[in-house]
Design an enzyme around this catalytic site. Structure first.
Site, short mmCIF file in Angstrom:
data_model
loop_
_atom_site.label_atom_id
_atom_site.label_comp_id
_atom_site.label_asym_id
_atom_site.label_seq_id
_atom_site.Cartn_x
_atom_site.Cartn_y
_atom_site.Cartn_z
N ILE A 1 -1.93 69.82 2.08
CA ILE A 1 -2.43 70.52 0.89
C ILE A 1 -1.26 71.05 0.05
O ILE A 1 -1.29 71.01 -1.18
CB ILE A 1 -3.35 71.68 1.34
CG1 ILE A 1 -4.59 71.13 2.06
CG2 ILE A 1 -3.76 72.54 0.15
CD1 ILE A 1 -5.36 72.18 2.85
N GLY A 2 -0.22 71.54 0.71
CA GLY A 2 0.93 72.09 0.00
C GLY A 2 1.66 71.05 -0.82
O GLY A 2 2.13 71.32 -1.93
N THR B 1 3.96 68.45 3.24
CA THR B 1 2.85 67.54 3.59
C THR B 1 1.52 68.21 3.24
O THR B 1 1.50 69.38 2.81
CB THR B 1 2.93 67.19 5.11
OG1 THR B 1 1.93 66.22 5.41
CG2 THR B 1 2.72 68.41 5.99
N TYR C 1 -5.72 81.18 15.84
CA TYR C 1 -5.71 80.70 14.45
C TYR C 1 -6.72 81.49 13.61
O TYR C 1 -6.42 81.91 12.49
CB TYR C 1 -6.04 79.20 14.43
CG TYR C 1 -6.12 78.58 13.05
CD1 TYR C 1 -4.97 78.35 12.30
CD2 TYR C 1 -7.35 78.20 12.50
CE1 TYR C 1 -5.05 77.76 11.04
CE2 TYR C 1 -7.43 77.61 11.25
CZ TYR C 1 -6.28 77.39 10.53
OH TYR C 1 -6.36 76.82 9.28
N ALA D 1 5.20 72.81 1.71
CA ALA D 1 4.89 71.78 0.70
C ALA D 1 5.38 70.40 1.14
O ALA D 1 5.38 69.47 0.34
CB ALA D 1 5.52 72.16 -0.64
#
Ligand code: NAP
Length: 289
Positions: A23-24, A21, A173, A19
């Site tokens: 989207i978080g 940076t 990924y 969280a």
């Protein structure tokens, strides 16, 4: 505290990984603005402090706190879960958001970096918090996967125990994100009837730091289409956290709607095998570290 239309999450406790940076950060902020108390589980206090200060300023209350978490290190994950459990707080919402792309090598526990952080780290964290989630039901586990899972034809069980091979890390990924979708579906099957529902999602292609570790000249190739802002990118996570019906537990979302993932991501035998292997791996690590 009673919830109200403007504060539907009053009295609810959420934990969001990654969280600091992207989207978080937006997810944590929006949950706090809707009344939740939010634990920001992140590796760096220095990077998380501005988010906590921002949330305090916007909500006018101490609505957020930092929990140290490095998903590349099972000791850190166990310590993070213990600190949360020792707080005695219920847990109504776990958002498995943290992720990396393009970072190469092995985690501290000897897993391919993307698989270890994006999947296995969250597998262990969720497992350690599961009884608290059940005791806090109705509760939710939201896992931020990616449509990149479509590029993963299978999971090579040997490759996930070796350092990243591809130059960009994009192949690894994709496998980690396939694992996210399979994990969320298997978790739903295991939690059936418990009052804890699970959701996996693609947030869109979002302008964040996620590609920071991909070699510079290759980054534009990954960002060909129009990028969403982090605020837009957090919408599907927030939809799953707040509005998706419990009857849709285990499903995969994009643009705040149920979406079909690949056939491979729907393979319940593969999901069960991934679960079994992940449980064995984290048990082994627990013995030796
Ligand atoms: N952006 C996109 O286009 C896109 C598309 C599909 C899916 N996603 C997924 O969306 C999620 C959020 O990514 P984002 O785009 O917001 O990227 P981001 O801006 O790079 O944020 C990633 C977050 O994960 C954290 N993180 C990375 N490695 C970690 C570790 N070992 N332990 C704990 N935290 C760690 C970072 O922490 P630090 O601040 O310490 O680095 C950061 O807070 C990821 O799961 C990603 O795969 C993103």
């Amino acid at each position: 505290m009673q919830s109200s239309p403007s504060q539907p999450l009053a009295g609810r406790i959420a934990l969001v990984t990654g969280a600091s940076t992207g989207i978080g950060r937006v997810t944590a902020r929006q949950l706090a603005l809707q009344g939740a108390h939010v634990y920001l589980a992140c590796r760096s206090e220095a990077r998380t402090r501005p988010v906590i200060d921002e949330i305090q300023r916007l909500t006018g209350r101490a609505a957020a706190e930092w929990l140290e978490l490095d998903l590349a290190d099972s000791r850190s994950i166990r310590a993070c879960a213990s600190r949360f459990l020792d707080s005695g707080q219920p847990l109504h919402l776990l958002v498995n958001n943290a992720g990396l792309a393009g970072a190469r090598g092995l985690t501290r526990d000897g897993f391919e970096m993307a698989f270890g952080v994006n999947h296995l780290g969250h597998f262990l964290l969720t497992d350690l918090l599961l009884e608290r989630l059940k005791a806090s039901a109705p509760a939710r586990v939201v896992t931020v996967a990616s449509r990149a899972h479509r590029r993963a034809p299978a999971i090579d069980w040997n490759a996930v125990r070796r350092p990243t091979r591809s130059l960009t890390g994009v192949r690894e990924y994709a496998v980690s994100k396939l694992a996210n979708v399979l994990f969320s579906a298997e978790l739903a099957r295991r939690l059936d009837g418990s009052g804890v529902s699970t959701y996996a999602l693609h947030p869109g292609v979002v302008d964040t730091e996620v590609w920071r570790a991909v070699p510079g000249p290759l980054r534009p190739l990954l960002k060909l289409r129009g990028l969403l802002t982090p605020e837009e990118g957090a919408r599907t996570t927030l939809h799953c956290a707040l509005h998706a019906p419990a009857s849709e537990s285990g499903l995969y979302y994009a643009r705040s709607a149920v979406t079909a993932p690949t056939d491979r991501a729907c393979d319940f035998r593969l999901a069960a095998e991934l679960w079994r292997r992940s449980a064995e791996w984290v048990a082994d690590i627990g013995q030796y570290r």
